[in-house]
Motif scaffolding. Structure first.
Motif, PDB file in Angstrom:
ATOM      1  N   VAL A  78      11.028 -52.114  22.729  1.00 44.26           N
ATOM      2  CA  VAL A  78      11.432 -52.067  21.338  1.00 44.26           C
ATOM      3  C   VAL A  78      10.483 -51.544  20.435  1.00 44.26           C
ATOM      4  CG1 VAL A  78      10.812 -54.610  20.757  1.00 44.26           C
ATOM      5  CG2 VAL A  78      12.533 -53.426  19.498  1.00 44.26           C
ATOM      6  N   SER A 138      15.699 -44.758  21.846  1.00 48.37           N
ATOM      7  CA  SER A 138      15.429 -45.130  20.298  1.00 48.37           C
ATOM      8  C   SER A 138      14.178 -45.572  20.289  1.00 48.37           C
ATOM      9  CB  SER A 138      16.393 -46.211  19.961  1.00 48.37           C
ATOM     10  OG  SER A 138      17.967 -45.591  19.783  1.00 48.37           O
ATOM     11  N   ASN A 149      19.340 -52.097  12.635  1.00 50.39           N
ATOM     12  CA  ASN A 149      19.468 -52.310  13.982  1.00 50.39           C
ATOM     13  C   ASN A 149      19.656 -51.159  14.567  1.00 50.39           C
ATOM     14  OD1 ASN A 149      19.855 -53.851  16.457  1.00 50.39           O
ATOM     15  ND2 ASN A 149      21.787 -54.112  15.874  1.00 50.39           N
ATOM     16  N   GLN A 150      19.264 -50.641  15.939  1.00 51.58           N
ATOM     17  CA  GLN A 150      19.726 -49.593  16.442  1.00 51.58           C
ATOM     18  C   GLN A 150      19.374 -49.694  17.943  1.00 51.58           C
ATOM     19  OE1 GLN A 150      21.608 -47.073  15.778  1.00 51.58           O
ATOM     20  NE2 GLN A 150      21.448 -45.478  17.285  1.00 51.58           N
ATOM     21  N   VAL A 151      20.130 -49.747  18.813  1.00 50.18           N
ATOM     22  CA  VAL A 151      19.976 -50.005  20.296  1.00 50.18           C
ATOM     23  C   VAL A 151      20.342 -48.842  21.167  1.00 50.18           C
ATOM     24  CG1 VAL A 151      20.055 -51.443  22.340  1.00 50.18           C
ATOM     25  CG2 VAL A 151      19.605 -52.406  20.005  1.00 50.18           C
ATOM     26  N   GLY A 163      15.045 -50.278  21.780  1.00 47.82           N
ATOM     27  CA  GLY A 163      15.637 -50.661  20.294  1.00 47.82           C
ATOM     28  C   GLY A 163      14.428 -49.969  19.469  1.00 47.82           C
ATOM     29  N   GLN A 164      15.050 -49.626  18.147  1.00 47.40           N
ATOM     30  CA  GLN A 164      14.364 -49.032  17.182  1.00 47.40           C
ATOM     31  C   GLN A 164      13.170 -49.491  16.590  1.00 47.40           C
ATOM     32  OE1 GLN A 164      16.604 -46.078  14.648  1.00 47.40           O
ATOM     33  NE2 GLN A 164      15.331 -46.593  12.869  1.00 47.40           N
ATOM     34  N   TRP A 168      13.750 -55.047  13.605  1.00 45.99           N
ATOM     35  CA  TRP A 168      15.099 -55.675  13.324  1.00 45.99           C
ATOM     36  C   TRP A 168      16.150 -55.161  14.429  1.00 45.99           C
ATOM     37  CZ3 TRP A 168      11.793 -53.236  10.126  1.00 45.99           C
ATOM     38  CH2 TRP A 168      11.379 -54.270   9.119  1.00 45.99           C
ATOM     39  N   SER A 169      15.804 -54.729  15.446  1.00 45.72           N
ATOM     40  CA  SER A 169      16.573 -54.422  16.532  1.00 45.72           C
ATOM     41  C   SER A 169      16.392 -55.238  17.785  1.00 45.72           C
ATOM     42  CB  SER A 169      16.510 -53.083  17.108  1.00 45.72           C
ATOM     43  OG  SER A 169      16.610 -51.910  16.028  1.00 45.72           O
ATOM     44  N   SER A 228      19.164 -57.512  19.471  1.00 41.99           N
ATOM     45  CA  SER A 228      20.326 -56.858  20.267  1.00 41.99           C
ATOM     46  C   SER A 228      19.569 -56.159  21.538  1.00 41.99           C
ATOM     47  CB  SER A 228      20.897 -55.759  19.336  1.00 41.99           C
ATOM     48  OG  SER A 228      21.474 -56.154  18.225  1.00 41.99           O
ATOM     49  N   THR A 229      18.329 -55.603  21.400  1.00 35.97           N
ATOM     50  CA  THR A 229      17.618 -55.022  22.621  1.00 35.97           C
ATOM     51  C   THR A 229      17.612 -56.026  23.764  1.00 35.97           C
ATOM     52  OG1 THR A 229      16.466 -53.571  20.914  1.00 35.97           O
ATOM     53  CG2 THR A 229      15.709 -53.626  23.408  1.00 35.97           C
ATOM     54  N   GLU A 265      20.144 -61.260  10.395  1.00 44.13           N
ATOM     55  CA  GLU A 265      20.867 -60.346  11.071  1.00 44.13           C
ATOM     56  C   GLU A 265      22.086 -59.879  10.086  1.00 44.13           C
ATOM     57  OE1 GLU A 265      21.001 -60.862  15.742  1.00 44.13           O
ATOM     58  OE2 GLU A 265      20.741 -62.610  14.688  1.00 44.13           O
TER      59      GLU A 265
END
Length: 370
Positions: free
Chosen positions: A191, A216, A257-259, A268-269, A272-273, A276-277, A298
């Motif tokens: 991440v 990401s 958030n970006q996974v 994960g980006q 904040w990811s 989820s990662t 979140e």
């Protein structure tokens, strides 16, 4: 009165008016941030046993996951302090633990790695980690990468922190472990700056690990906003290097958030990811992640993502849904920070609309409390 004095007088009036306006706006803006439901002092006392997610419905033992953090304490020749991001380790650590995995911690040099603690980002899980004697013993006595036994773990997770840019890429033990895990089908997660671990990994067929893989990581835009001279400080910008090695870079919205999942490679980006990662790593290991009540942070990220995909109206509707269920379900400070970021990027419409969302959420709190 001379022309010069008249100009000075009017200039003084204009400047004075601007100062008064800015001060008034500042007071109003701060008024949109109600006092937190739980004070920082109470949060600082959080223990792991205070978190229902960790103590209720424990998962069976499913083996071990290795979390790797940086050993670098200073960013190159800049004298800027760095280390691993505590929030990225703490949140992933508890996701894995709650889903039945023991977590061990390693670093390139072993021992006690440097840590970055941002008080503004700290929440209950992060403070619980600081108060967790077992977790703290593991992190202050991290394994040196050369002493890691890869066969002991079901997966590896590379924690972010800007220090990773300096010691992950060239570490041959990291390269060997990642290569072996990928080619044997074991799960690899990373991440934020953690994917720096992949940039020099070459597979047995001679191809870069990340060639044609969807990846990401912390983006150029995110990096340069925080550190304008990042190109001079870091050996490379992570997004640039990943793309140079052939990655299909999957860039999400700034600081949201970006996974990306590519078979057994999960990335994960940004911080904040992390949630989820880590949960995507659990999924890649073949398990349904344990149900978890999402955090206020979140919820706010979801509102901001709704804004990015559907504009103000969609974001307002998403915010309303959270407020209906629980007026304290969102993190208003995060909305405020993103409005400031938009202003820094001279996106004034976005800044204004995010402030309107903040005002709307504040009105919801006031109306529900009457």
């Amino acid at each position: 009165m001379s022309k010069k004095k008249t100009i000075i007088k009017w200039a003084a009036l204009v400047v004075g008016g601007l100062i008064i306006t800015l001060v008034s706006f500042g007071y109003w803006f701060l008024s949109l941030l109600p006092a937190p439901v739980v004070s920082k002092e109470v949060l600082r006392q959080t223990q792991p046993e205070n978190l229902p997610y960790l103590v209720e419905g424990k998962a069976p033992n499913r083996g071990k996951i290795l979390a790797v953090v940086t050993s670098t304490a200073v960013m190159g020749n800049s004298e800027k302090p760095t280390g691993y991001e505590l929030t990225e380790l703490a949140r992933a650590y508890y996701i894995f633990q709650a889903n039945g995995f023991e977590v061990e911690i390693a670093s390139p040099l072993g021992g006690s790695p440097p840590v970055v603690i941002d008080a503004d980002d700290m929440r209950e899980y992060d403070y619980a980690f600081l108060n967790d004697e077992v977790a703290q013993n593991k992190v202050t006595n991290s394994l040196a990468m050369q002493d890691v036994k890869p066969d002991d773990y079901q997966a590896v997770f590379f924690v972010g922190g800007k220090g990773a840019m300096f010691d992950f890429p060239q570490n041959t033990y990291i390269q060997s472990l990642v290569r072996g895990y990928y080619e044997s089908g074991k799960v690899i997660g990373a991440v934020c700056h953690g994917p720096a671990a992949f940039v020099n990994v070459t597979l047995g067929n001679g191809e870069p690990l990340i060639a044609n893989k969807t990846i990401s990581s912390f983006t150029n835009e995110e990096e340069l906003l925080l550190i304008p001279d990042a190109r001079d400080i870091f050996p490379f910008l992570l997004q640039d290097k990943l793309m140079e090695k052939g990655a299909n870079f999957n860039e999400g919205s700034m600081y949201l958030n970006q996974v990306s999942s590519e078979k057994n490679l999960v990335t994960g980006q940004n911080p904040w990811s992390t949630w989820s990662t880590a949960e995507s790593v659990v999924e890649q290991l073949g398990y349904t992640p344990k149900r978890r009540e999402i955090t206020t942070e979140e919820s706010s990220v979801a509102i901001l993502q709704a804004y990015e995909t559907g504009g103000y109206d969609k974001a307002k509707k998403t915010l309303s849904n959270y407020c209906i269920s629980n007026i304290n379900a969102i993190d208003r400070e995060l909305l405020a920070v993103h409005s400031i970021v938009a202003a820094m990027q001279f996106d004034l419409l976005k800044a204004i609309e995010l402030i309107q969302l903040l005002s709307f959420s504040n009105d919801a709190v006031i109306n529900k409390s009457i």
